[in-house]
Design an enzyme around this catalytic site. Structure first.
Site, PDB file in Angstrom:
ATOM      1  N   GLU A 198      44.151  35.523  36.888  1.00  0.00           N
ATOM      2  CA  GLU A 198      44.138  36.891  37.400  1.00  0.00           C
ATOM      3  C   GLU A 198      43.490  36.849  38.768  1.00  0.00           C
ATOM      4  OE1 GLU A 198      42.292  39.824  34.877  1.00  0.00           O
ATOM      5  OE2 GLU A 198      41.702  41.059  36.597  1.00  0.00           O
ATOM      6  N   GLU A 203      38.157  45.516  43.688  1.00  0.00           N
ATOM      7  CA  GLU A 203      37.709  46.374  42.596  1.00  0.00           C
ATOM      8  C   GLU A 203      36.469  47.125  43.055  1.00  0.00           C
ATOM      9  OE1 GLU A 203      38.403  44.864  38.305  1.00  0.00           O
ATOM     10  OE2 GLU A 203      37.668  43.137  39.441  1.00  0.00           O
TER      11      GLU A 203
END
Length: 427
Positions: A198, A203
């Site tokens: 990933e 974020e």
């Protein structure tokens, strides 16, 4: 998103997290935004920022085959340092997101993160107004959930392997928000999460508004295996001052190559990770345990509410509606073929790091090329055993009790081959 490691953030400095797992290192970058750029490398909707580690850039004028592949909607994007726009969404239309570029993932449950929202494809949650895509999280009862939002991705539409990936956006405000710009593998070649990897380009959690994060997850490093972390400063204090990611647009991106991922904020490098075989914990494991990033991935944009990380300090119900506003998403590639005139150099310095029974772990010093190395072909006793994009490989099933003749040949994107590196592995 799979569950994330909740990082310990050092106050008011830019840091990256290097996770040392026995003898392996995997990077998590973390940018503290208590500081603002002193340089004028800002962006607008039609100009790319610097995405190099150098403090200066030049606009490259080139004529290549890749230039012919620039989509019409990306034609006004400036080519900087040879990065050619090959996919983009500038959101210069009105209504729902372009179905030729994005699809919605609808549903609730947090997809492993215990998030509180239900994702919908309604215009109330995701709308393009001719200038921006706005993902709006609402406090409302819907399908058994108390919040709604949207998640879009290119899965089933467009996949990517290597390149430069950028988003320019304003982030949502408020405790409980968790926006992300990230990538997941098209096919889970190495197994379910986190084995196939990933890549989290950006974020942000609302209870920690002055910090943005960049992460990777692999089989060796993920938030569920209890591994520790350490931090070091990446940028000197004073490089960033008074940045506001909630009310101002900023650019978040990565450059992802065959052996390296580097994160950027407004064109400034804020951290990187790469394949480092001499730091592997166990040479009985394949390279994908540390580096599954040799496969195609797709892009994801979403605004989660609550969850294991975003909701770690609760949800402030006075913030709704709260918005994640995206100016553009862009993907760039380099043309490594048209002007390639040289063969790769020969791989050198073979090292046999482990031999156990019929399994060996072999590394070498990477080849160089006038453009880029695409992959290495590894031969065992005259037979092609495997290709690898990194400069190491686990070889299994070698003939027992024998001297195995190994050749490694580098290949560039134009198909030019190096001379072979040769070595012997005794089993």
């Amino acid at each position: 998103m799979p569950r994330k490691l909740l990082l310990l953030i050092l106050s008011l400095i830019t840091v990256f997290t290097v996770v040392a797992c026995d003898d392996t290192i995997t990077l998590t970058t973390t940018l503290s935004l208590s500081e603002s750029t002193t340089s004028d490398t800002t962006t607008d909707s039609t100009t790319t920022t610097t995405t190099t580690t150098s403090s200066t850039t030049t606009t490259t004028v080139i004529t290549t085959q890749l230039l012919d592949l620039i989509p019409d909607e990306c034609s006004e994007i400036e080519i900087v340092d040879g990065w050619i726009p090959t996919w983009c969404d500038e959101f210069k239309y009105e209504g729902v997101v372009d179905p030729a570029k994005w699809r919605h993932q609808n549903g609730g449950g947090g997809f492993g993160n215990n998030e509180a929202q239900y994702y919908t494809s309604r215009s109330e949650n995701a709308y393009v107004d001719g200038e921006y895509l706005t993902i709006t999280a609402l406090k409302e009862s819907y399908s058994g959930y108390q919040y709604t939002s949207s998640k879009i991705w290119t899965q089933g539409v467009e996949n990517f392997k290597y390149g430069k990936f950028e988003m320019r956006a304003k982030l949502p405000a408020g405790r409980g928000t968790w926006p992300a710009f990230w990538m997941m593998p098209t096919i889970s070649k190495y197994g379910g999460w986190p084995k196939s990897g990933e890549i989290d380009i950006m974020e942000h959690v609302g209870y920690d508004p002055n910090v943005v994060h960049g992460n990777t997850h692999t089989e060796r490093f993920n938030s569920t295996n209890g591994r520790g972390a350490s931090t070091n400063s990446l940028l000197n204090n004073g490089t960033f001052t008074q940045i506001d990611v909630l009310n101002e647009f900023h650019t978040y991106g990565i450059i992802w190559s065959e052996t390296r991922i580097e994160w950027f904020f407004d064109g400034y490098s804020i951290g990187s990770m790469g394949y480092t075989p001499n730091l592997n914990q166990s040479f009985l494991l394949p390279t994908s345990v540390d580096w599954p990033f040799d496969q195609s991935f797709y892009l994801i944009l979403n605004l989660a509410i609550g969850g294991d990380w975003g909701g770690a300090q609760g949800i402030d119900n006075t913030i709704f509606p709260t918005k994640f506003v995206i100016d553009y998403v862009r993907v760039f590639q380099q043309d490594y073929i048209s002007d390639d005139t040289e063969r790769p150099s020969i791989p050198t310095s073979p090292q046999i790091l482990s031999v156990v029974d019929r399994t060996a772990y072999l590394t070498w010093k990477p080849s160089t090329d006038d453009n880029a190395i695409k992959r290495y072909a590894v031969y065992v006793n005259g037979n092609l055993k495997a290709y690898t994009s990194v400069y190491g490989i686990q070889l299994v099933g070698l003939p027992a009790n024998s001297e195995n003749y190994i050749m490694v040949i580098a290949e560039d994107y134009a198909g030019n081959l190096s001379d072979p590196m040769e070595t012997i592995i005794r089993t």
